[in-house]
Every structure is written in C-alpha cells, then in structure tokens.
Design a protein around this motif. Structure first.
Motif, PDB file in Angstrom:
ATOM      1  N   GLU A 303     -28.719  26.658  -9.918  1.00  0.00           N
ATOM      2  CA  GLU A 303     -27.788  26.618 -10.795  1.00  0.00           C
ATOM      3  C   GLU A 303     -27.247  25.163 -10.874  1.00  0.00           C
ATOM      4  OE1 GLU A 303     -25.357  28.894 -13.325  1.00  0.00           O
ATOM      5  OE2 GLU A 303     -27.261  29.030 -12.637  1.00  0.00           O
ATOM      6  N   TRP A 375     -20.057  28.113   0.409  1.00  0.00           N
ATOM      7  CA  TRP A 375     -21.088  28.695  -0.189  1.00  0.00           C
ATOM      8  C   TRP A 375     -20.848  31.233   0.150  1.00  0.00           C
ATOM      9  CZ3 TRP A 375     -20.825  29.742  -5.387  1.00  0.00           C
ATOM     10  CH2 TRP A 375     -22.305  30.967  -5.790  1.00  0.00           C
ATOM     11  N   ARG A 378     -21.388  37.223  -0.079  1.00  0.00           N
ATOM     12  CA  ARG A 378     -20.538  37.882  -1.102  1.00  0.00           C
ATOM     13  C   ARG A 378     -19.115  37.864  -1.223  1.00  0.00           C
ATOM     14  NH1 ARG A 378     -18.393  40.660   2.555  1.00  0.00           N
ATOM     15  NH2 ARG A 378     -19.292  41.130   4.791  1.00  0.00           N
ATOM     16  N   GLU A 379     -18.375  38.835  -1.519  1.00  0.00           N
ATOM     17  CA  GLU A 379     -17.172  38.629  -1.543  1.00  0.00           C
ATOM     18  C   GLU A 379     -16.572  38.793  -0.309  1.00  0.00           C
ATOM     19  OE1 GLU A 379     -12.673  39.588  -3.370  1.00  0.00           O
ATOM     20  OE2 GLU A 379     -14.737  40.841  -4.769  1.00  0.00           O
ATOM     21  N   TRP A 398     -18.606  32.330  -4.137  1.00  0.00           N
ATOM     22  CA  TRP A 398     -19.924  33.403  -3.849  1.00  0.00           C
ATOM     23  C   TRP A 398     -20.932  33.774  -5.382  1.00  0.00           C
ATOM     24  CZ3 TRP A 398     -14.785  34.824  -3.039  1.00  0.00           C
ATOM     25  CH2 TRP A 398     -14.571  35.559  -3.489  1.00  0.00           C
ATOM     26  N   PRO A 399     -21.975  34.470  -4.389  1.00  0.00           N
ATOM     27  CA  PRO A 399     -22.493  35.112  -6.319  1.00  0.00           C
ATOM     28  C   PRO A 399     -21.766  35.193  -7.436  1.00  0.00           C
ATOM     29  CG  PRO A 399     -24.505  34.670  -4.651  1.00  0.00           C
ATOM     30  CD  PRO A 399     -23.126  34.649  -4.514  1.00  0.00           C
ATOM     31  N   SER A 400     -21.562  35.135  -8.732  1.00  0.00           N
ATOM     32  CA  SER A 400     -20.877  35.555  -9.525  1.00  0.00           C
ATOM     33  C   SER A 400     -20.061  34.694  -9.756  1.00  0.00           C
ATOM     34  CB  SER A 400     -20.769  36.519  -9.804  1.00  0.00           C
ATOM     35  OG  SER A 400     -19.901  37.246  -8.994  1.00  0.00           O
ATOM     36  N   GLN A 401     -19.793  33.769  -8.864  1.00  0.00           N
ATOM     37  CA  GLN A 401     -17.885  32.947  -8.741  1.00  0.00           C
ATOM     38  C   GLN A 401     -18.796  31.041  -9.186  1.00  0.00           C
ATOM     39  OE1 GLN A 401     -15.036  33.631  -8.108  1.00  0.00           O
ATOM     40  NE2 GLN A 401     -15.905  35.631  -8.606  1.00  0.00           N
ATOM     41  N   GLU A 402     -19.941  31.548  -9.967  1.00  0.00           N
ATOM     42  CA  GLU A 402     -20.055  29.730  -9.442  1.00  0.00           C
ATOM     43  C   GLU A 402     -19.444  29.210 -10.262  1.00  0.00           C
ATOM     44  OE1 GLU A 402     -24.075  31.943  -8.753  1.00  0.00           O
ATOM     45  OE2 GLU A 402     -21.819  32.819 -10.722  1.00  0.00           O
ATOM     46  N   ASN A 403     -18.799  29.019 -11.743  1.00  0.00           N
ATOM     47  CA  ASN A 403     -17.671  28.537 -12.461  1.00  0.00           C
ATOM     48  C   ASN A 403     -16.392  28.016 -11.256  1.00  0.00           C
ATOM     49  OD1 ASN A 403     -19.333  29.342 -14.921  1.00  0.00           O
ATOM     50  ND2 ASN A 403     -17.356  30.378 -15.562  1.00  0.00           N
TER      51      ASN A 403
END
Length: 411
Positions: A303, A375, A378-379, A398-403
């Motif tokens: 990513e 990183w 999960r949450e 965590w994944p989905s929080q890349e921004n």
C-alpha cells in the motif's frame, strides 16, 4: 643457559593450535638455581634453573606461527624446525628482525590490506584477494591474517540473526548456526580466539554480490560475548545464540552517517511456523500469528508503494523494525506490526507501543521528525488504546485505516 645475560631481549612463544609470539621483554638478571615463584606453576615445581625477566610489551594480537613460517628468514629457526627442543631457542639477528617486523604489522596497519571503511567490493573479488569461503557469514582466511564477517539484515533475520548497532558505536554480531543451539565451534571459535590466532576481524555489510567494508573490529575484552535466544531458520523453535560484542579499532561508518533502511524485503508468508513454546519472548513470531504478521506487513508495504512512498526494511545500522517508509519529501515513518487475538490483545498492544517508541527514538538523530505507526490486525476492543497511542505520538491503525497512516486522517 649460560649464554643468557642481564639486558638480553627475548620474545615469548606460546605453542598449541594458535602458536606464535605473544610478548617482548628483557632479562633482569643472570640464570639462578633455586625455588621459582610457585604462582606460575600448576604444581609445586621444586628447585630449578630460572632467569628473572620483565615483559615490556604484551601483544593484543599474537604474531602467528603461519606468518613467521612464510618469511624466508625464519626457515632455519629452531622454534619452527624443532619446537620441542630445549628452551631458550636462539635467534639470529635476521630472525629477530623478522619477528620484530611481523609484530609491527600485528600492532599497526596491515600493508597488504588496502580497503578503507565505506569501500564497496564484489564478494567474489574480496575472497580472491584475501582468501576465505564465499559461502559463510564468518569466513576465516587460510592465506591471510583475516577473518571476514558479513552482516545483512535482509537475509539474516530469516535465520534468527539479529545483529544490532548500539548507540555507543559497538556492534553485536550473531554467531553462526541456523538451527539448534549455537556452539563455540568453527567460525564462532575463530572470532573468540582471533587475538590468539593473530587474525583481524573485518566487518562487511551485505552477504552476496557487492558488499561494503565497515572497518576492523575486535572483541570487547571485558565481555567478548553474551548468549540470548532467537528463532531458528524460518521462525522455528527458539534456540540459544551467541552474540559477539565488537568494538571498532579503525574508524568505521557509524550509525549517524548511514541512511535509514534498505529496499523492502518481503518475508515469506508461506513458511510453516513452529508451535509456541513457553520460552518464546514474542508471541507474534510463532504459531498462527507469524503468518498473519507477515501478511499484514507485506500488505502495508504494498500500500505504501502504491501511494508513492519508498518501503524500507532495516539495514545493519538500524533497530529491528518491521517496516518503514519514506515519503517523496524524505520524511520517514517507522512501523511495528502486530497480530491480535482476544487472548493476547493487551499484551501485543503494550509490546507494540514500547517497540515502536524505541525505534522512533533510535532513529530520531538520523532523520528529524520520524513518525511512528503501530499497525494491527483489527480494531482493538477498547477505544482507549487509540487515545493512549495518540497521547504518546503513535498512530494506531488497522486495515481500512490506511489514510490514517499515509495522510494523517485519523478519526
């Protein structure tokens, strides 16, 4: 013995596998007969002939028998031809001069070594010039007085070799042996006995292709090595490893002068990890967690690269972070990756926060404003972990929080 006189000079020779000269001195009196000092004897020696003496110089690195035997002036020396003959062995003026010259080389620069710290050389050319095997991380030369040692974070970590460059400029080098407890044999024994064998320790960054010379080193005389634990090759069982404590002799490339990281090296996600053991210090490196850890790490590196960042793995001078990246303006972020299960969540988060803060601190002198990211898989089940990390300057995501990690957009 009647030839020995007060003021005569001598060299002290030690026999055995690492035979050679270890000291220079002079006699302080004539030969006597009587009771020698029992401090120097394993058993009561009884009356003997002896001569009082003083050692003027103890050599840090002995002059090896092999080096002296290669000098044509020493061909007829009785210490080489008849080593078991009676002491003392007489030396001609030429032989004495040969030993003095060899000791000068032992104590100073080796005229046959022309690499300077920072020089790069193909490993195949290095061995062609200075001997040793091109396959080993510890390569003892049979043709020169050198032990060539190689460190490479990108490949070493796969085999449990975690070498560390310390803040005081010393270097801890993991010995050889990829499975089972490491033993003080072969290359490890050669490093431990490098002074006794008259060998110089030459450190190189890299294992294959082109390597970079990091200077001449020696073992810390107070604590030459310690023992620790590390996983076997491919994340196997924990085993004992030897860590040699090296200190520089000649100016080397120190940590502040080296850039952070090297090109990202993706760990193999298909390696079958060993089952957890009670002695395992990091539960994220065994069992189901190892594969998850590596997958999370590789996905985040991909990513970063998709977004135009340069993904990095630790180099020899770096702390052992999982992943780092550099943005187009040169700013660096260091990242610790953790898998999470309901049973280990709190322990993993505590460990991850401490690790990434430590990495950030170690890198801060080399790259101002290093950002820190933890990183996770999960949450976390408790929001307080996000708030805690924010208070200490760590981005927890965590994944989905890349921004949140690449754009600073954390809600």
């Amino acid at each position: 013995m009647h030839d020995v006189a007060i003021g005569d000079e001598f060299v002290l020779w030690v026999g055995g596998p690492n035979a050679g000269v270890i000291a220079f001195g002079h006699f302080t009196g004539a030969v006597e007969y009587g009771q020698p000092d029992p401090e120097y004897w394993a058993e009561e020696p009884g009356p003997k002939y002896f001569v009082p003496l003083a050692v003027d110089v103890w050599l840090d690195r002995r002059v090896s028998k092999a080096r002296l035997a290669s000098d044509p002036r020493m061909i007829a020396a009785s210490i080489l031809r008849q080593p078991f003959a009676g002491n003392p062995h007489r030396l001609t003026d030429e032989q004495w001069q040969a030993i003095r010259e060899a000791s000068d080389v032992s104590r100073g620069e080796d005229p046959d070594w022309d690499l300077e710290p920072g020089d790069e050389i193909r490993r195949v050319d290095l061995h062609a010039r200075f001997g040793g095997s091109s396959q080993n991380g510890i390569s003892t030369s049979g043709t020169t007085d050198n032990i060539l040692i190689f460190t490479a974070a990108s490949s070493g970590h796969q085999h449990g070799y975690f070498d560390t460059w310390n803040e005081d400029g010393t270097f801890h080098y993991t010995g050889e042996g990829q499975t089972g407890d490491q033993k003080m044999i072969r290359g490890n024994k050669a490093i431990l006995e490098h002074r006794e064998s008259g060998k110089r320790l030459r450190l190189f960054d890299g294992a294959r292709g082109t390597v970079r010379y990091l200077g001449e080193w020696t073992l810390d005389p107070e604590q030459p090595f310690s023992e620790g634990e590390a996983p076997a090759t491919g994340g196997g069982d924990m085993r004992k490893v030897i860590r040699f404590h090296l200190v520089p002799i000649k100016a080397t490339i120190s940590a502040p002068e080296v850039g952070i990281g090297q090109g990202y090296v993706a760990p193999d996600e298909t390696v079958v990890p060993a089952p957890s053991t009670p002695s395992t210090p990091d539960p994220d490196l065994v069992g189901r967690n190892l594969s998850t850890h590596r997958r999370l790490q590789n996905e985040l590196a991909q990513e970063a690269q998709k977004r135009g960042f340069t993904a990095l793995s630790p180099d020899v001078s770096d702390p052992d972070f999982d992943l780092a990246w550099r943005d187009p303006e040169g700013r660096v972020t260091v990242c610790e990756v953790k898998s999470l299960t309901p049973a280990n969540e709190a322990r993993q988060l505590r460990a991850g926060i401490g690790q990434v803060l430590d990495y950030q601190d170690q890198l801060s002198e080399r790259a101002p404003g290093v950002a820190a990211v933890l990183w996770v898989e999960r949450e976390p089940s408790e929001r307080r972990w996000v708030d805690l990390c924010r208070r200490v300057g760590v981005t927890l995501a965590w994944p989905s929080q890349e921004n949140a990690v690449f754009m600073g957009d954390q809600s």
